[in-house]
Design a protein around this motif. Sequence first.
Motif, PDB file in Angstrom:
ATOM      1  N   ARG A 173     -37.776   9.823 -53.657  1.00 34.39           N
ATOM      2  CA  ARG A 173     -36.778  10.019 -52.597  1.00 34.39           C
ATOM      3  C   ARG A 173     -37.016  11.343 -51.889  1.00 34.39           C
ATOM      4  O   ARG A 173     -37.453  12.329 -52.490  1.00 34.39           O
ATOM      5  CB  ARG A 173     -35.363  10.004 -53.190  1.00 34.39           C
ATOM      6  N   HIS A 198     -29.523  11.685 -52.313  1.00 36.45           N
ATOM      7  CA  HIS A 198     -30.915  11.316 -52.074  1.00 36.45           C
ATOM      8  C   HIS A 198     -31.086  10.888 -50.622  1.00 36.45           C
ATOM      9  O   HIS A 198     -30.159  10.352 -49.998  1.00 36.45           O
ATOM     10  CB  HIS A 198     -31.341  10.172 -52.999  1.00 36.45           C
ATOM     11  N   ARG A 236     -35.358   9.357 -58.307  1.00 38.02           N
ATOM     12  CA  ARG A 236     -33.919   9.073 -58.418  1.00 38.02           C
ATOM     13  C   ARG A 236     -33.612   8.748 -59.871  1.00 38.02           C
ATOM     14  O   ARG A 236     -33.967   7.686 -60.382  1.00 38.02           O
ATOM     15  CB  ARG A 236     -33.537   7.912 -57.504  1.00 38.02           C
ATOM     16  N   LEU A 237     -32.956   9.671 -60.543  1.00 41.34           N
ATOM     17  CA  LEU A 237     -32.666   9.516 -61.962  1.00 41.34           C
ATOM     18  C   LEU A 237     -31.404   8.690 -62.165  1.00 41.34           C
ATOM     19  O   LEU A 237     -30.480   8.726 -61.337  1.00 41.34           O
ATOM     20  CB  LEU A 237     -32.498  10.895 -62.615  1.00 41.34           C
ATOM     21  N   THR A 238     -31.364   7.946 -63.242  1.00 41.59           N
ATOM     22  CA  THR A 238     -30.201   7.138 -63.617  1.00 41.59           C
ATOM     23  C   THR A 238     -29.817   7.464 -65.052  1.00 41.59           C
ATOM     24  O   THR A 238     -30.628   7.960 -65.836  1.00 41.59           O
ATOM     25  CB  THR A 238     -30.500   5.640 -63.486  1.00 41.59           C
ATOM     26  N   ARG A 239     -28.603   7.173 -65.398  1.00 44.07           N
ATOM     27  CA  ARG A 239     -28.093   7.479 -66.738  1.00 44.07           C
ATOM     28  C   ARG A 239     -28.525   6.409 -67.729  1.00 44.07           C
ATOM     29  O   ARG A 239     -27.730   5.575 -68.185  1.00 44.07           O
ATOM     30  CB  ARG A 239     -26.577   7.601 -66.719  1.00 44.07           C
ATOM     31  N   ARG A 240     -29.786   6.439 -68.043  1.00 44.80           N
ATOM     32  CA  ARG A 240     -30.329   5.542 -69.039  1.00 44.80           C
ATOM     33  C   ARG A 240     -31.559   6.199 -69.634  1.00 44.80           C
ATOM     34  O   ARG A 240     -32.084   7.178 -69.100  1.00 44.80           O
ATOM     35  CB  ARG A 240     -30.713   4.190 -68.436  1.00 44.80           C
ATOM     36  N   TRP A 259     -32.221  10.150 -69.793  1.00 46.42           N
ATOM     37  CA  TRP A 259     -31.143  10.865 -69.123  1.00 46.42           C
ATOM     38  C   TRP A 259     -29.775  10.280 -69.455  1.00 46.42           C
ATOM     39  O   TRP A 259     -28.807  10.531 -68.742  1.00 46.42           O
ATOM     40  CB  TRP A 259     -31.350  10.856 -67.615  1.00 46.42           C
ATOM     41  N   ALA A 260     -29.674   9.491 -70.532  1.00 46.88           N
ATOM     42  CA  ALA A 260     -28.407   8.829 -70.844  1.00 46.88           C
ATOM     43  C   ALA A 260     -27.320   9.829 -71.219  1.00 46.88           C
ATOM     44  O   ALA A 260     -26.149   9.628 -70.903  1.00 46.88           O
ATOM     45  CB  ALA A 260     -28.611   7.814 -71.970  1.00 46.88           C
ATOM     46  N   LEU A 282     -27.061  14.742 -63.618  1.00 46.64           N
ATOM     47  CA  LEU A 282     -28.430  14.360 -63.304  1.00 46.64           C
ATOM     48  C   LEU A 282     -29.016  15.345 -62.299  1.00 46.64           C
ATOM     49  O   LEU A 282     -28.482  15.517 -61.203  1.00 46.64           O
ATOM     50  CB  LEU A 282     -28.470  12.942 -62.736  1.00 46.64           C
ATOM     51  N   ARG A 304     -38.283   2.322 -58.840  1.00 46.26           N
ATOM     52  CA  ARG A 304     -37.436   3.070 -57.939  1.00 46.26           C
ATOM     53  C   ARG A 304     -36.578   4.122 -58.650  1.00 46.26           C
ATOM     54  O   ARG A 304     -35.814   4.822 -58.030  1.00 46.26           O
ATOM     55  CB  ARG A 304     -36.530   2.122 -57.159  1.00 46.26           C
ATOM     56  N   THR A 305     -36.671   4.178 -59.970  1.00 48.27           N
ATOM     57  CA  THR A 305     -35.903   5.165 -60.713  1.00 48.27           C
ATOM     58  C   THR A 305     -36.836   5.967 -61.586  1.00 48.27           C
ATOM     59  O   THR A 305     -37.946   5.569 -61.880  1.00 48.27           O
ATOM     60  CB  THR A 305     -34.830   4.486 -61.580  1.00 48.27           C
TER      61      THR A 305
END
Length: 489
Positions: free
Chosen positions: A230, A247, A287-291, A294-295, A300, A487-488
């Motif tokens: 991003r 983003h 683009r980080l996600t909570r999983r 990074w959970a 983030l 994409r993540t």
Amino acid sequence: MTSVHDRCPVDALGELTGFRREFYECLTARADAVFELAEAVLCSDGPVRSLVELSLVGEHRRGHGSVYAALDRGRLDVGRLRRALSTVTLPRAADGRLVLAVDVTCWLRPDAHTSPERILCHTYGRGKDQHIMIPGWPYSFVVALETGRSSWTAPLDALRLAPGDDLAVVTAVQLRDVVGRLMAAGQWRAGDADILIVADAGYDGPRLAWLLRDLPVQILARMRSDRVLRRPAPARVAGTNGRPPRHGREFIFGDPGSWGVPDVSTTTDTRLYGQATAAAWDRLHPRLTRRAAWAEAADLPVIEGTVIRLEVDRLPSGAIPKPVWLWWSQVDATAAEVDRMWQAFLRRFDIEHTFRLLKQTLGWTCPKIRSPQAADRWTWLILAVYTQLRLARPLAADLRRPWEKPASPQCLSPARVRRGFRHLRAKTPSPAQAPKPSRPGPGRPPGRRNNQPATRHDVHTATGLTTAKTPAKKPGGKKSANPRPRRTG
């Protein structure tokens, strides 16, 4: 700054002697047997094929039983040896900075059912050029890279990965310890250029940069060609309601329409690759996600960096070249920095030459060792052997074969330096003492069965050992014609 092969012979001999003495002091049990085992590896005429053959080398004055006893019951102060490897002369880049490469290689043990802590390791090229998972012990290596046409590296650390380890977390801890030892040894001081760490696509570069953000290091990692990053978030328009965006637009590696005009573009003529074209885009982030990793993160982060796309005309192997995508943890890169980064990444492949030398010439993976602790001792012994070869580089003579071309001392390969180490050994005192007379043990009486069979251990899967390498294909599975890009982060 003086490099390894630019030192005078007197200084090189003194440093080699000092390291040999320090290596002997690191051996806390069966020191003489372990040290002479390293001498046998150094002075053997050809590639190491088995441990028992090393006992026949003239520099090994003990029986063949001491070889196995040295690895099984010997002791090694790993912390002291790590500090010793950090204090010797290390190669540096043209601008004086340290360039470190990190990678994982495997000691395959498919038939060692009684060896614990084996993990399914990824291999390629076995069978019909397939991706196969074979049980073994994966090791993470950290080496210092040289510049120019050379296959030499300077090993600094080796760590066996345990079942369930997260590669990014383990690598971050390993690099933190290595950088700390380099700073304590005076290899890096305040005001020096940041240490550059180069990694392949098996490592998450942005995450590694985030875990090491408090150290004077820069991360340069290759990214897969299916990634999606991003751009920075656009400026907030006055009077707009809602939460501001985090983003910007997508930057899809596989879609040239999303790239736009590069911020920096360079073209360089090279000898091996022809014309090399590098294009760089500034301030791109995943683009980080909570999983996954990074959970449990409280917030983030936005980890910005520079993306470099390298394209060359040809490859030395004759294969069709493919573009290489690199992610650098710094922003606002200049044209000179972009060229320096992709050239530093190409030097990362020198670690592959080191792995091949350790396995095929020095016999790192040839012993059939049951205990992983004994495998660790053998690994550090091989690293000490390689370091002695590197320190002996300015002293070695070119004992070439009749069909080999003459080479200057600066251009000798590690195998050719090892060929003449037996003559250099006579100039350095050996701290090992002469063996004492002894008798072999009685052993098990003939005809009596072994009533204490060794315990058999299961093979662990690579859970937690996260890499970006392609796993083994499932039977009957088909590759998607339109794979979805990542994409993540």
